[in-house]
Design an enzyme around this catalytic site. Structure first.
Site, PDB file in Angstrom:
ATOM      1  N   ASP A   1      22.643  -4.188 -41.550  1.00 12.74           N
ATOM      2  CA  ASP A   1      23.939  -3.511 -41.675  1.00 12.74           C
ATOM      3  C   ASP A   1      23.880  -2.042 -41.263  1.00 12.74           C
ATOM      4  O   ASP A   1      24.825  -1.517 -40.688  1.00 12.74           O
ATOM      5  CB  ASP A   1      24.577  -3.690 -43.061  1.00 12.74           C
ATOM      6  CG  ASP A   1      23.647  -3.422 -44.231  1.00 12.74           C
ATOM      7  OD1 ASP A   1      22.449  -3.161 -44.009  1.00 12.74           O
ATOM      8  OD2 ASP A   1      24.120  -3.491 -45.374  1.00 12.74           O
TER       9      ASP A   1
ATOM     10  N   HIS B   1      13.067   1.076 -49.319  1.00 11.39           N
ATOM     11  CA  HIS B   1      13.080   0.772 -47.892  1.00 11.39           C
ATOM     12  C   HIS B   1      11.744   1.164 -47.276  1.00 11.39           C
ATOM     13  O   HIS B   1      11.224   2.238 -47.521  1.00 11.39           O
ATOM     14  CB  HIS B   1      14.205   1.535 -47.171  1.00 11.39           C
ATOM     15  CG  HIS B   1      14.294   1.197 -45.715  1.00 11.39           C
ATOM     16  ND1 HIS B   1      15.121   0.202 -45.241  1.00 11.39           N
ATOM     17  CD2 HIS B   1      13.645   1.695 -44.633  1.00 11.39           C
ATOM     18  CE1 HIS B   1      14.971   0.115 -43.927  1.00 11.39           C
ATOM     19  NE2 HIS B   1      14.082   1.011 -43.534  1.00 11.39           N
TER      20      HIS B   1
ATOM     21  N   GLU C   1      26.800   2.017 -20.494  1.00 14.39           N
ATOM     22  CA  GLU C   1      25.495   2.037 -19.842  1.00 14.39           C
ATOM     23  C   GLU C   1      24.399   1.463 -20.727  1.00 14.39           C
ATOM     24  O   GLU C   1      23.407   0.919 -20.224  1.00 14.39           O
ATOM     25  CB  GLU C   1      25.134   3.462 -19.412  1.00 14.39           C
ATOM     26  CG  GLU C   1      26.032   4.040 -18.335  1.00 14.39           C
ATOM     27  CD  GLU C   1      27.348   4.604 -18.865  1.00 14.39           C
ATOM     28  OE1 GLU C   1      27.538   4.657 -20.105  1.00 14.39           O
ATOM     29  OE2 GLU C   1      28.197   4.997 -18.039  1.00 14.39           O
TER      30      GLU C   1
ATOM     31  N   HIS D   1      24.360   9.216  -6.565  1.00 14.49           N
ATOM     32  CA  HIS D   1      25.006  10.507  -6.799  1.00 14.49           C
ATOM     33  C   HIS D   1      24.096  11.486  -7.535  1.00 14.49           C
ATOM     34  O   HIS D   1      24.487  12.118  -8.514  1.00 14.49           O
ATOM     35  CB  HIS D   1      26.315  10.319  -7.589  1.00 14.49           C
ATOM     36  CG  HIS D   1      27.375   9.619  -6.806  1.00 14.49           C
ATOM     37  ND1 HIS D   1      27.315   8.289  -6.504  1.00 14.49           N
ATOM     38  CD2 HIS D   1      28.508  10.085  -6.225  1.00 14.49           C
ATOM     39  CE1 HIS D   1      28.374   7.951  -5.795  1.00 14.49           C
ATOM     40  NE2 HIS D   1      29.115   9.014  -5.598  1.00 14.49           N
TER      41      HIS D   1
ATOM     42  N   GLN E   1      28.274  15.221 -13.509  1.00 12.15           N
ATOM     43  CA  GLN E   1      27.986  14.046 -12.684  1.00 12.15           C
ATOM     44  C   GLN E   1      26.678  14.181 -11.898  1.00 12.15           C
ATOM     45  O   GLN E   1      26.342  13.306 -11.109  1.00 12.15           O
ATOM     46  CB  GLN E   1      29.119  13.800 -11.664  1.00 12.15           C
ATOM     47  CG  GLN E   1      30.522  14.058 -12.179  1.00 12.15           C
ATOM     48  CD  GLN E   1      30.987  13.051 -13.194  1.00 12.15           C
ATOM     49  OE1 GLN E   1      31.028  11.867 -12.911  1.00 12.15           O
ATOM     50  NE2 GLN E   1      31.316  13.503 -14.395  1.00 12.15           N
TER      51      GLN E   1
ATOM     52  N   ARG F   1      24.529  10.631  -2.458  1.00  8.83           N
ATOM     53  CA  ARG F   1      25.944  10.427  -2.181  1.00  8.83           C
ATOM     54  C   ARG F   1      26.249  10.524  -0.684  1.00  8.83           C
ATOM     55  O   ARG F   1      26.920   9.657  -0.125  1.00  8.83           O
ATOM     56  CB  ARG F   1      26.759  11.469  -2.936  1.00  8.83           C
ATOM     57  CG  ARG F   1      28.259  11.365  -2.690  1.00  8.83           C
ATOM     58  CD  ARG F   1      29.016  12.358  -3.547  1.00  8.83           C
ATOM     59  NE  ARG F   1      30.446  12.212  -3.375  1.00  8.83           N
ATOM     60  CZ  ARG F   1      31.167  12.854  -2.448  1.00  8.83           C
ATOM     61  NH1 ARG F   1      30.574  13.670  -1.606  1.00  8.83           N
ATOM     62  NH2 ARG F   1      32.468  12.669  -2.365  1.00  8.83           N
TER      63      ARG F   1
END
Lengths: 627, 627
Positions: free
Chosen positions: A156, A263, A371, A420, A432, A478
């Site tokens: 969870d 845990h 992605e 690119h 970018q 590019r």
């Protein structure tokens, strides 16, 4: 040692005994190792006991049997439970469980990896098993066309990872009714309660909204589990199934049940003894669950003929973008090899994956702008023996770095193609521009990093990637640049090309991709000034061609100019200098030209000049070195 | 030039004129630049026209006015629309719009960045603006306690990113009613239709399931927009608001409306002329919208007193884990500086951020297992002037690499702290071992990368990070190691420490973090054999101490052993050799010890030995170099 066998026909009382065994063995192995997560295993033991006895169709003696179901522990820290399942299946011995878990040189690692034949993908970085499972389920439904199911056990806490929702989104988009996510809602995370606790309704609303068929059960009620798994396993609809199981962390040992602070902590030996006693002692039940369906594979034939298209090449001097050559080469490869598949992050018209999507639509999977899921789906497809090529803008593979890293741990053969790259892209600006991708990809274990400068070499390298193990990465550009290589050249991975050289070179210019063109132009300028420059196309950045680089360093008195469209750290410059030092080349005079400031917008030419990595700056650096 | 002014009281007919102006200007600027996304701007123009006229409380002449609302374009490619808004607000001129957009050296970049004073965070990598907005809204609600609202314009394509759902999850968990996500559902992505098209009900179910109050409207009906923004802006509840606006891409120009193939393409001049004509021509409306609320800030005082705790130090020889020192130092820092805040990805008991969470609960934000949101929230908090320290396992920062990269573009001052680095962690296995983090962090523009070896130096560096600009990263170690430095030492960023040296050293041993202890042990062994080793603690990997390294290389005839608990690429070895070459140190003999294979489980000591980076291997490498 009593070896009572359980089969799919065994009673739920017998399955309860198995569940107790799985808990006991989880306690024993983690206590013996002094490390591990027993309580996270105990919450899911009932789920796994029913699943392995009645629903998981699996031939444990033949883990690579193509009809086998798949079992993925997305909550990889519950490895004690997974290994207890393997023992109950007769796949590992009790001795291995007790002496191998989490030990040096052993295969029962802290989190499962495919060094074990029954493990498809490495898990342990949360929120990855379900996305990987989507890839396996895509293969089963659309490529192999087999009846196997993919069962994924999720925790969870990991439902806070966005990647889980990317996975459910794609599972419903692709109608993956062969995918079942079993979510172990035990309420407690590592450092405290989870965000949503036992609010199973909240989880149900989310999973339903993302397109899953949802079943909510008490995860310790064997009859309820049985009903849910039956329904999920036979899902005839077009939805993935999510089983939300309300469970108790540490279930079965009253001292720790539903308590914080346990845990990732094995029980000390005295506590372990009490736990085992409370659970009814050690058992050695053996499970003979359902077998895979014997139906023969109905693998869908590749669209185009298997012979056919040759690797493309492009005339010397003609301008072509390497991203276009990628698309062309992938189409040619796809025509010859039906195992080649492609995926893209909704930029296929920019990366040119669109050419493959048109030529082989049955082997193309659109992952939209997700992605992480893009790389995870590739990992799942690779686990089924396909050869995935996944593409997006080079900058956006940074979104999936954890998945790429885990892909390497999975031993997955992934081909990643980033377009690119660098400031060359121009007007779109820094968001970018990949300027960290070479560093990121080089640091991945066993990776291959390629950055070709023209269409012909790109096409050859795409073909080479299909036969390359591990994570391979191709960086494309590019803009369009002149073809450099006539037919007949070869471009082995680990090689390089010497494009200009003489017996009395003064300096070596090393470029890759766009900067190679700058190196060539600089060499022409320098020649007119009487400076003879050797020019090397370092298209294979990892592995790198140590021999050619060393010879050039030696021939040019250690005078080397390296130009790269990348930040200075970890890229081409780092690869070249590291290789030269490894080769024992001392006495170097290196000018390392790289992108050292934060770029803005502009034309590619303006930005290459601004960064100091264009022909003019390369020539100037060479002049300084040869003064 | 007519300068008709619009105010919040202007009619919707007047607002419609403004919307037409925003569209026309989006067309004009992108056509003038020959690049950009006009159609993605046109779909959202009506939304922005109503927002800026009637609801966005903003003093355009004083962008740093603390009461201002915040406007974040998560769909950063709609920059033509954002800049058209800036023109309509009188913040930029029409001339700048027409000559500055996407041009070299200009501030109207292809995607917005904070080089513009009205921009909080850089966007352009999709799915980040909303997570960043969560950070800003956390600051507004819990720290500044101001009435500002955070308006985030999202695209529909980016809703495929899991990070958007991490953001909504945290927004509802933290009851961020001051956050409004306006989702521009125009149906068309870059390369084709989106997954869900105009299925607004599907989006609504998802947003509601993640805890948002959802309003579904026609995004071109000004009255409907007005009603939704009014409701969202006055949200009195405890939920973030999501406005789902059904829109048409390219709205207002019939030739492109709702048509594929027009993403990221400016109109050619003749088309632009037709578009402007259809939209009614060029306008120069000026908007005087609502102003920020004058109410004084009610900044919540820090819990502990502002003077107080000194930076901790630890006795020489006493064992302490550097992660523990991080927690201690952060508490001390928090006591002195009320701007210090901390966040963690649900591993706070491992990273020791739990100490700060206990000491300053009002300044601690639990991000659960959502590392992307962890870094994004830190970015938003940094945009509001806070000093966030965000921690998780070092390996899991790979999950957020795109956010870290974008943080650098935002100019955000982020302090990231990764624990449990390298094979040293032992039994948990490779999924939890950061072996790529140094490469990843070094490649970030303007970053600082620190890896101390003992508690005292760690505490000093945590304090230094608070005053460090850009992305700073501290790598901490799981195990406890002896204190090395007595009180009175300083540890400047960019410095190093020479722990052993003499006038006739034979070899230099360079370590950082856990490997420094191996270097020291190796030096002791070597000394007994008559080999004198200089030992350098390279705690600052970026920037690196070129002077000390060069002097050592010179003093030891270029003989250098570098040991790092990291893959060989891009880490300490790369930083050291790069620095030496930059400094003109030729003639090097370097032994670079790093983790070259895929580790499994084991003890830390076993794995350090297996990797060849422990004291024994360091000594052996030194022997080989000095033979």
């Amino acid at each position: 040692m009593t070896m009572t066998e359980l089969t799919a026909g065994s009673s739920l009382d017998a399955v309860a005994e198995l569940a107790a065994q799985l808990r006991v063995d989880s306690v024993r192995s983690s206590t013996s190792a002094g490390s591990g997560h027993p309580t996270s295993s105990m919450s899911a033991a009932d789920l796994l006991a029913v699943l392995m006895t009645r629903y998981l169709r699996y031939d444990w003696a033949a883990p690579h049997e193509p009809g086998n179901d798949h079992l993925i522990f997305s909550k990889g820290h519950a490895s004690p439970l997974l290994y207890a399942v393997f023992k109950a299946a007769g796949a590992v011995t009790d001795e291995e469980l007790m002496t191998g878990y989490r030990r040096f040189g052993q295969r029962l690692e802290g989190h499962p990896t495919p060094v074990l034949p029954w493990v498809d993908v490495a898990t342990g970085s949360l929120g990855q098993g379900l996305p990987d499972g989507v890839g396996v389920a895509l293969a089963g439904k659309y490529l192999e066309r087999r009846a196997y199911r993919v069962w994924v056990l999720c925790g969870d806490s990991e439902l806070a990872e966005g990647s889980v929702w990317e996975a459910l989104d794609k599972a419903s988009h692709y109608k993956l009714s062969n995918l079942v996510a079993i979510m172990d809602i035990n309420r407690l995370g590592q450092s405290g309660p989870t965000e949503l606790g036992w609010d199973l309704d909240a989880y149900a609303r989310r999973a339903e909204a993302f397109g899953a068929a949802v079943l909510v059960i008490d995860g310790h009620d064997l009859a309820a589990i049985d009903g849910a798994l039956a329904k999920a396993g036979e899902a005839a609809g077009e939805q993935p199934t999510v089983i939300l199981a309300k469970t108790i962390k540490g279930r079965g040992f009253s001292e720790v049940e539903d308590k914080e602070g346990w845990h990732g902590r094995p029980f000390p030996p005295d506590m372990a003894d009490r736990a085992i006693a409370e659970l009814g002692g050690i058992r050695n039940l053996l499970v003979r669950g359902p077998r895979p369906e014997p139906a023969p594979a109905v693998e869908k034939p590749a669209g185009p003929p298997e012979d056919g298209a040759a690797t493309p090449s492009y005339p010397v001097g003609d301008k072509v973008a390497t991203r276009k050559a990628y698309g062309d080469a992938l189409v040619a490869l796809g025509a010859r090899d039906p195992k080649v598949v492609a995926l893209d992050g909704e930029v296929k018209n920019s990366t040119y994956a669109i050419e493959f999507a048109r030529a082989c639509p049955d082997r193309y999977f659109e992952m939209f702008i997700a992605e992480q899921q893009l790389v995870a789906a590739a990992t799942g497809l690779a686990a089924r023996g396909y050869k995935p090529f996944a593409s997006t803008f080079a900058a956006f593979f940074t979104r999936a770095y954890d998945f790429i890293r885990m892909g390497a741990i999975s031993g997955a053969n992934l081909r990643l193609v980033g377009s690119h790259a660098g400031v060359e892209i121009g007007a779109d600006g820094p968001s970018q521009m990949a300027l960290e991708d070479l560093a990121m990809m080089r640091a991945v274990h066993g990776s291959t990093v390629l950055y070709p400068a023209d269409g012909t070499s790109t096409a050859a390298l795409v073909e080479a990637m299909a036969g390359t193990s591990g994570i391979s990465y191709l960086r494309t550009t590019r803009g369009s640049y002149p073809g450099l290589y006539p037919d007949g050249n070869t471009f082995p991975i680990g090689g390089s090309k010497v494009l200009r050289s003489s017996d009395d070179d003064d300096v070596t210019l090393i470029g890759a991709g766009v900067t190679l063109h700058g190196c060539l132009d600089a060499a022409t300028t320098l020649a007119a000034e009487g400076i003879s420059a050797r020019v090397i196309d370092c298209y294979s950045i990892k592995p790198i061609d140590i021999g050619t680089l060393s010879a050039a360093a030696e021939a040019t008195s250690g005078r080397i100019v390296i130009a790269e469209d990348h930040h200075p750290e970890g890229g081409l410059g780092s690869a070249v200098t590291g290789a030269l030092l490894t080769a024992g080349q001392g006495d170097l005079s290196v000018a390392h030209l790289a992108v050292r400031d934060m770029p803005g917008s502009g034309t590619g030419a303006e930005l290459l000049a601004w960064a100091g990595i264009d022909a003019g700056h390369i020539a100037a650096a060479a002049r300084r070195l040869t003064k």
